[in-house]
Design an enzyme around this catalytic site. Structure first.
Site, mmCIF file in Angstrom:
data_model
loop_
_atom_site.group_PDB
_atom_site.id
_atom_site.type_symbol
_atom_site.label_atom_id
_atom_site.label_comp_id
_atom_site.label_asym_id
_atom_site.label_seq_id
_atom_site.Cartn_x
_atom_site.Cartn_y
_atom_site.Cartn_z
ATOM 1 N N CYS A 181 39.283 37.018 47.693
ATOM 2 C CA CYS A 181 39.834 38.324 48.036
ATOM 3 C C CYS A 181 40.484 38.265 49.420
ATOM 4 C CB CYS A 181 38.719 39.371 48.012
ATOM 5 S SG CYS A 181 39.242 40.998 48.631
ATOM 6 N N ASP A 188 36.805 34.910 43.668
ATOM 7 C CA ASP A 188 37.237 35.436 42.375
ATOM 8 C C ASP A 188 37.377 34.265 41.412
ATOM 9 O OD1 ASP A 188 37.566 38.210 43.133
ATOM 10 O OD2 ASP A 188 39.349 37.591 44.245
#
Length: 275
Positions: A181, A188
């Site tokens: 992120c 992620d």
């Protein structure tokens, strides 16, 4: 755009991401922050699966279902994921006369946020399709069959992918893709699928190392997908290219950006094992 400049611009948006808040309005992130100029893909969309959506019916009984949201990659903005999760959580305590009223509200709010057309689909909880498998060559399995250790670069540099002769068709994927992120730095995880026809054939081991190098990249899901597409399109010069990223869910939602040089149909009701 330099990393510090990007962080400053995101900070100026006053996103809920990375902050404590009770606000449940939707936050928009302009796509121009990461694109910077002309896009190379001609078609694409962002597909969201919200696994814990719902509302209260007129009797106060909770109604739950899986909500799918899709909008084209040409919208001026994307919806920021934390704000979307807070927004959906707020709606679970709101009363709607019907499912149609709920969908109309979400469609109106999302279209105002992203600045374009939004399509919605609802599936009853427990009725979603069974997970499907990715097609083609698994890149990590291919790399694992080689004798030498892989050499992962510090950052994804497509020019380090060696090119072979002209190819007819290539289909490959990785289940170990990871980025971070741009605000919180949280990882992620996701699957990446690449379909290519024509152009120069990329060395699959080099392609795998290129994808793994995203582990140090801090960008939104959509930006990572577009970088992979643009890099491969310019480096391999294919006749046709599609890049699909299927990210694992976080906070009840998963995000699936797809970019292509050819028209695409949205695969409603499709998910993978890690989702």
């Amino acid at each position: 755009m330099q990393k510090n400049e990007k962080v400053n611009q995101l900070d100026q948006l006053k996103l809920k991401l990375g902050r404590k808040t009770r606000d449940h309005s939707l936050d928009a992130v302009p796509r121009s922050l990461s694109r910077g100029g002309r896009t190379l893909f001609r078609h694409g969309f962002d597909l969201w699966n919200a696994w814990e959506a719902g509302y209260l019916d007129p009797l106060g009984i909770p109604v739950s279902f899986i909500l799918q949201v899709a909008y084209p990659a040409t919208t001026p903005a994307i919806v920021e994921s934390k704000s979307f999760k807070l927004y959906l959580n707020h709606l679970t305590e709101q009363t709607f006369a019907s499912q149609g009223d709920f969908m109309a509200r979400v469609k109106t709010d999302l279209e105002a946020c992203v600045g374009g057309s939004v399509t919605l689909s609802i599936t009853a909880s427990g009725c979603f399709h069974l997970p499907v498998s990715l097609s083609g060559t698994c890149l990590e399995e291919y790399a694992g069959k080689q004798a030498d250790p892989v050499d992962i670069p510090e950052e994804p540099e497509v020019t380090e992918i060696e090119l072979g002769p002209h190819q007819k068709k290539l289909s490959c994927f990785s289940r170990v893709f990871r980025s971070n992120c741009p605000v919180t730095g949280q990882p992620d995880w996701g699957n990446v699928w690449i379909g290519m026809s024509g152009g120069r054939e990329p060395d699959l081991r080099d392609l795998f190392c290129y994808l793994v190098a995203f582990r140090k990249v801090q960008e939104f899901h959509e930006t990572c997908c577009e970088k992979i597409f643009s890099d491969l399109y310019l480096h391999c010069d294919p006749d046709d290219l599609t890049v699909a990223c299927y990210f694992s869910r976080r906070g009840g939602c998963d995000i699936n950006p797809v970019r292509s040089s050819s028209p695409l149909d949205i695969q409603w009701g499709q998910r993978f094992w890690r989702q």
